[in-house]
Each structure stands twice: as structure tokens, then as C-alpha cells.
Scaffold this motif. Structure first.
Motif, PDB file in Angstrom:
ATOM      1  N   LEU A 188     -53.925  46.530 -29.460  1.00 45.22           N
ATOM      2  CA  LEU A 188     -53.070  47.074 -30.511  1.00 45.22           C
ATOM      3  C   LEU A 188     -52.015  46.072 -30.946  1.00 45.22           C
ATOM      4  O   LEU A 188     -51.550  46.111 -32.074  1.00 45.22           O
ATOM      5  CB  LEU A 188     -52.372  48.356 -30.040  1.00 45.22           C
ATOM      6  CG  LEU A 188     -53.252  49.556 -29.768  1.00 45.22           C
ATOM      7  CD1 LEU A 188     -52.398  50.730 -29.313  1.00 45.22           C
ATOM      8  CD2 LEU A 188     -54.089  49.921 -30.978  1.00 45.22           C
ATOM      9  N   SER A 189     -51.604  45.207 -30.035  1.00 42.71           N
ATOM     10  CA  SER A 189     -50.585  44.211 -30.374  1.00 42.71           C
ATOM     11  C   SER A 189     -51.050  42.852 -29.874  1.00 42.71           C
ATOM     12  O   SER A 189     -51.924  42.754 -29.013  1.00 42.71           O
ATOM     13  CB  SER A 189     -49.236  44.588 -29.763  1.00 42.71           C
ATOM     14  OG  SER A 189     -49.251  44.511 -28.351  1.00 42.71           O
ATOM     15  N   SER A 190     -50.446  41.824 -30.418  1.00 38.13           N
ATOM     16  CA  SER A 190     -50.787  40.462 -29.984  1.00 38.13           C
ATOM     17  C   SER A 190     -49.538  39.590 -29.975  1.00 38.13           C
ATOM     18  O   SER A 190     -49.566  38.435 -30.372  1.00 38.13           O
ATOM     19  CB  SER A 190     -51.860  39.865 -30.889  1.00 38.13           C
ATOM     20  OG  SER A 190     -51.393  39.786 -32.213  1.00 38.13           O
ATOM     21  N   SER A 222     -52.105  42.503 -19.189  1.00 34.76           N
ATOM     22  CA  SER A 222     -51.918  41.050 -19.309  1.00 34.76           C
ATOM     23  C   SER A 222     -53.245  40.354 -19.613  1.00 34.76           C
ATOM     24  O   SER A 222     -53.349  39.143 -19.497  1.00 34.76           O
ATOM     25  CB  SER A 222     -51.300  40.489 -18.027  1.00 34.76           C
ATOM     26  OG  SER A 222     -52.163  40.694 -16.934  1.00 34.76           O
ATOM     27  N   ARG A 223     -54.254  41.082 -20.056  1.00 32.53           N
ATOM     28  CA  ARG A 223     -55.572  40.515 -20.317  1.00 32.53           C
ATOM     29  C   ARG A 223     -55.595  39.531 -21.478  1.00 32.53           C
ATOM     30  O   ARG A 223     -56.611  38.887 -21.711  1.00 32.53           O
ATOM     31  CB  ARG A 223     -56.616  41.607 -20.503  1.00 32.53           C
ATOM     32  CG  ARG A 223     -56.431  42.442 -21.738  1.00 32.53           C
ATOM     33  CD  ARG A 223     -57.430  43.603 -21.830  1.00 32.53           C
ATOM     34  NE  ARG A 223     -57.168  44.542 -20.768  1.00 32.53           N
ATOM     35  CZ  ARG A 223     -58.118  45.067 -19.980  1.00 32.53           C
ATOM     36  NH1 ARG A 223     -59.372  44.769 -20.152  1.00 32.53           N
ATOM     37  NH2 ARG A 223     -57.801  45.900 -19.022  1.00 32.53           N
ATOM     38  N   SER A 224     -54.485  39.371 -22.191  1.00 32.74           N
ATOM     39  CA  SER A 224     -54.432  38.379 -23.278  1.00 32.74           C
ATOM     40  C   SER A 224     -54.413  36.946 -22.733  1.00 32.74           C
ATOM     41  O   SER A 224     -54.613  36.004 -23.482  1.00 32.74           O
ATOM     42  CB  SER A 224     -53.191  38.610 -24.146  1.00 32.74           C
ATOM     43  OG  SER A 224     -52.016  38.356 -23.395  1.00 32.74           O
ATOM     44  N   HIS A 225     -54.154  36.803 -21.448  1.00 37.76           N
ATOM     45  CA  HIS A 225     -54.151  35.498 -20.775  1.00 37.76           C
ATOM     46  C   HIS A 225     -53.126  34.531 -21.372  1.00 37.76           C
ATOM     47  O   HIS A 225     -53.384  33.349 -21.511  1.00 37.76           O
ATOM     48  CB  HIS A 225     -55.548  34.864 -20.761  1.00 37.76           C
ATOM     49  CG  HIS A 225     -56.570  35.724 -20.098  1.00 37.76           C
ATOM     50  ND1 HIS A 225     -56.567  35.949 -18.742  1.00 37.76           N
ATOM     51  CD2 HIS A 225     -57.588  36.445 -20.604  1.00 37.76           C
ATOM     52  CE1 HIS A 225     -57.554  36.774 -18.445  1.00 37.76           C
ATOM     53  NE2 HIS A 225     -58.184  37.087 -19.554  1.00 37.76           N
ATOM     54  N   ARG A 226     -51.966  35.064 -21.721  1.00 38.82           N
ATOM     55  CA  ARG A 226     -50.864  34.226 -22.195  1.00 38.82           C
ATOM     56  C   ARG A 226     -49.729  34.307 -21.177  1.00 38.82           C
ATOM     57  O   ARG A 226     -49.638  35.259 -20.411  1.00 38.82           O
ATOM     58  CB  ARG A 226     -50.370  34.709 -23.559  1.00 38.82           C
ATOM     59  CG  ARG A 226     -51.364  34.456 -24.669  1.00 38.82           C
ATOM     60  CD  ARG A 226     -50.725  34.663 -26.032  1.00 38.82           C
ATOM     61  NE  ARG A 226     -50.344  36.025 -26.298  1.00 38.82           N
ATOM     62  CZ  ARG A 226     -51.120  36.933 -26.893  1.00 38.82           C
ATOM     63  NH1 ARG A 226     -52.347  36.628 -27.250  1.00 38.82           N
ATOM     64  NH2 ARG A 226     -50.675  38.133 -27.133  1.00 38.82           N
ATOM     65  N   PHE A 227     -48.870  33.305 -21.226  1.00 37.53           N
ATOM     66  CA  PHE A 227     -47.721  33.267 -20.339  1.00 37.53           C
ATOM     67  C   PHE A 227     -46.447  33.143 -21.158  1.00 37.53           C
ATOM     68  O   PHE A 227     -46.443  32.541 -22.225  1.00 37.53           O
ATOM     69  CB  PHE A 227     -47.840  32.093 -19.351  1.00 37.53           C
ATOM     70  CG  PHE A 227     -48.959  32.287 -18.372  1.00 37.53           C
ATOM     71  CD1 PHE A 227     -48.713  32.896 -17.147  1.00 37.53           C
ATOM     72  CD2 PHE A 227     -50.252  31.900 -18.674  1.00 37.53           C
ATOM     73  CE1 PHE A 227     -49.745  33.114 -16.255  1.00 37.53           C
ATOM     74  CE2 PHE A 227     -51.292  32.104 -17.788  1.00 37.53           C
ATOM     75  CZ  PHE A 227     -51.043  32.706 -16.570  1.00 37.53           C
ATOM     76  N   THR A 238     -49.333  42.983 -23.419  1.00 37.38           N
ATOM     77  CA  THR A 238     -49.396  43.545 -24.762  1.00 37.38           C
ATOM     78  C   THR A 238     -50.070  44.905 -24.687  1.00 37.38           C
ATOM     79  O   THR A 238     -50.572  45.309 -23.639  1.00 37.38           O
ATOM     80  CB  THR A 238     -50.151  42.603 -25.727  1.00 37.38           C
ATOM     81  OG1 THR A 238     -51.418  42.276 -25.178  1.00 37.38           O
ATOM     82  CG2 THR A 238     -49.358  41.320 -25.971  1.00 37.38           C
ATOM     83  N   LEU A 239     -50.087  45.615 -25.802  1.00 38.30           N
ATOM     84  CA  LEU A 239     -50.587  46.980 -25.824  1.00 38.30           C
ATOM     85  C   LEU A 239     -52.073  47.029 -26.176  1.00 38.30           C
ATOM     86  O   LEU A 239     -52.538  46.318 -27.072  1.00 38.30           O
ATOM     87  CB  LEU A 239     -49.800  47.815 -26.829  1.00 38.30           C
ATOM     88  CG  LEU A 239     -48.293  47.864 -26.604  1.00 38.30           C
ATOM     89  CD1 LEU A 239     -47.629  48.727 -27.669  1.00 38.30           C
ATOM     90  CD2 LEU A 239     -47.949  48.368 -25.219  1.00 38.30           C
ATOM     91  N   TYR A 240     -52.790  47.908 -25.479  1.00 42.94           N
ATOM     92  CA  TYR A 240     -54.214  48.136 -25.696  1.00 42.94           C
ATOM     93  C   TYR A 240     -54.470  49.630 -25.792  1.00 42.94           C
ATOM     94  O   TYR A 240     -53.677  50.450 -25.317  1.00 42.94           O
ATOM     95  CB  TYR A 240     -55.035  47.563 -24.535  1.00 42.94           C
ATOM     96  CG  TYR A 240     -55.091  46.066 -24.539  1.00 42.94           C
ATOM     97  CD1 TYR A 240     -56.197  45.407 -25.076  1.00 42.94           C
ATOM     98  CD2 TYR A 240     -54.038  45.312 -24.053  1.00 42.94           C
ATOM     99  CE1 TYR A 240     -56.245  44.020 -25.104  1.00 42.94           C
ATOM    100  CE2 TYR A 240     -54.073  43.928 -24.086  1.00 42.94           C
ATOM    101  CZ  TYR A 240     -55.179  43.295 -24.606  1.00 42.94           C
ATOM    102  OH  TYR A 240     -55.223  41.926 -24.650  1.00 42.94           O
ATOM    103  N   ARG A 241     -55.623  49.956 -26.368  1.00 45.14           N
ATOM    104  CA  ARG A 241     -56.043  51.353 -26.480  1.00 45.14           C
ATOM    105  C   ARG A 241     -57.516  51.449 -26.090  1.00 45.14           C
ATOM    106  O   ARG A 241     -58.295  50.523 -26.349  1.00 45.14           O
ATOM    107  CB  ARG A 241     -55.861  51.832 -27.914  1.00 45.14           C
ATOM    108  CG  ARG A 241     -56.222  53.287 -28.122  1.00 45.14           C
ATOM    109  CD  ARG A 241     -55.934  53.721 -29.536  1.00 45.14           C
ATOM    110  NE  ARG A 241     -56.416  55.073 -29.773  1.00 45.14           N
ATOM    111  CZ  ARG A 241     -56.216  55.737 -30.886  1.00 45.14           C
ATOM    112  NH1 ARG A 241     -55.547  55.172 -31.882  1.00 45.14           N
ATOM    113  NH2 ARG A 241     -56.670  56.960 -31.013  1.00 45.14           N
ATOM    114  N   MET A 242     -57.871  52.558 -25.468  1.00 38.44           N
ATOM    115  CA  MET A 242     -59.273  52.823 -25.148  1.00 38.44           C
ATOM    116  C   MET A 242     -59.502  54.326 -25.189  1.00 38.44           C
ATOM    117  O   MET A 242     -58.556  55.122 -25.117  1.00 38.44           O
ATOM    118  CB  MET A 242     -59.644  52.270 -23.779  1.00 38.44           C
ATOM    119  CG  MET A 242     -58.981  52.950 -22.625  1.00 38.44           C
ATOM    120  SD  MET A 242     -59.498  52.184 -21.069  1.00 38.44           S
ATOM    121  CE  MET A 242     -58.547  53.142 -19.911  1.00 38.44           C
ATOM    122  N   ASN A 243     -60.766  54.695 -25.299  1.00 35.31           N
ATOM    123  CA  ASN A 243     -61.123  56.111 -25.218  1.00 35.31           C
ATOM    124  C   ASN A 243     -60.816  56.613 -23.807  1.00 35.31           C
ATOM    125  O   ASN A 243     -60.747  55.827 -22.852  1.00 35.31           O
ATOM    126  CB  ASN A 243     -62.601  56.310 -25.536  1.00 35.31           C
ATOM    127  CG  ASN A 243     -62.928  55.952 -26.972  1.00 35.31           C
ATOM    128  OD1 ASN A 243     -62.037  55.848 -27.820  1.00 35.31           O
ATOM    129  ND2 ASN A 243     -64.207  55.771 -27.244  1.00 35.31           N
TER     130      ASN A 243
END
Length: 172
Positions: A42-44, A13-18, A28-33
């Protein structure tokens, strides 16, 4: 979910949207090593993207809450994207209202997935009827789905074409 290169795709939920209609954080989706470096989105989506999993062809399958110019309650369907976030596309159900399609995973030896189909806007803990989706029948064909349970289950996992693990009220 881990990708073949040991990177990780996750929901945040780090996009800080409601959510537009309720005070709930959007995920939304995220990717990291694998070591936590190189964090990137990855998504917004303006609403939720969640329950990602890797398909045998390397794409990610996930539930996208589609809320653009239509009911905020009815469209929670299966989408895919490349592991870098490109090529986002409907997998199944974009024209099938009233079902939240969650936790899709591939069925070994087939081109199909099994998912939890939650009635309506979704049930707590992703409980729904386990359903097989055959994308070769088209992205919106009702004939593409086969319900395999009568009760409510979550977190389906296909062992084979005919054997599945899932969590029900009493357990696995």
C-alpha cells in the motif's frame, strides 16, 4: 488491522530497505485477503510507515516518517490513505517537528483521534503522552491537539469521548 471486507492491513519490512541514517529495516504498509492471498503493498515510503488503523470513513490512519529534504529526526506524523493505498495525505502534524505521533485511533462519536505523542525521535515501545487530535482545526494548528495524560502511555484505545484504555508502565 482488519478492514470491513475481512482483508488485513499490516506493517512489514519486506521492502528490503534500510533507514538512511541507521542499520534498521524500513517498514511499510501491506494489504492481503483474510486468507493470506492477494498480498500487495500500500505504501512505498523510503522510511517507516506504521501503526495503521481504520477510521470511521474507511480511510487508514498511520504514522509516516517523513524524511525528504528535512531532518531525519523530527517528522513522524499522522497521514491517511484509502484502503487501496491511493490518496495518501497528511492528517496532522507535518509542520510540527519533534513529535513521533503513533497508534492513532478514532474516538467514537467524534471526528477526532487519540494518539501517543512521543517526544523527539520517539521512545521505546511507543510510550508517549496521550493526545487528542481534532483535524477540523487544520493539519498543523497547535490548537488541534489536547494532551490528556501527564505520564507516558502507549496503545491508546477510545471507549467513548471521555473514556480511554492505554498501557502504562504498571499495566492498563
Amino acid at each position: 488491522v482488519y478492514l470491513p471486507d475481512d482483508s488485513i492491513v499490516f506493517v512489514s519490512s519486506r521492502s528490503h530497505r534500510f533507514v538512511n541514517c541507521f542499520y534498521t529495516r524500513v517498514t511499510t504498509l501491506y494489504r492481503m485477503n483474510g486468507d493470506g492471498t492477494n498480498l500487495r503493498p500500500l505504501s512505498s515510503n523510503v522510511e517507516h510507515d506504521n501503526t495503521p488503523w481504520v477510521l470511521p470513513d474507511g480511510r487508514l490512519i498511520y504514522m509516516r516518517w517523513e524524511y525528504v529534504d528535512r531532518s531525519q529526526l523530527d517528522y513522524h506524523h499522522l497521514w491517511t490513505m484509502a484502503p487501496d493505498g491511493s490518496g495518501q495525505s497528511i492528517y496532522y502534524g507535518n509542520q510540527q517537528p519533534g513529535i513521533a505521533m503513533l497508534d492513532a485511533k478514532p474516538i467514537p462519536g467524534t471526528g477526532e483521534v487519540v494518539a501517543s505523542f512521543n517526544p523527539g525521535h520517539g521512545r521505546p515501545e511507543h510510550m508517549g503522552e496521550l493526545t487528542i487530535v481534532d483535524p477540523s482545526r487544520g493539519p498543523d494548528s497547535l490548537a488541534a491537539t489536547t494532551r490528556i495524560t501527564d505520564g507516558m502511555y502507549r496503545d491508546p484505545y477510545a471507549i467513548s469521548e471521555n473514556a480511554f484504555l492505554a498501557v502504562g508502565v504498571p499495566g492498563i
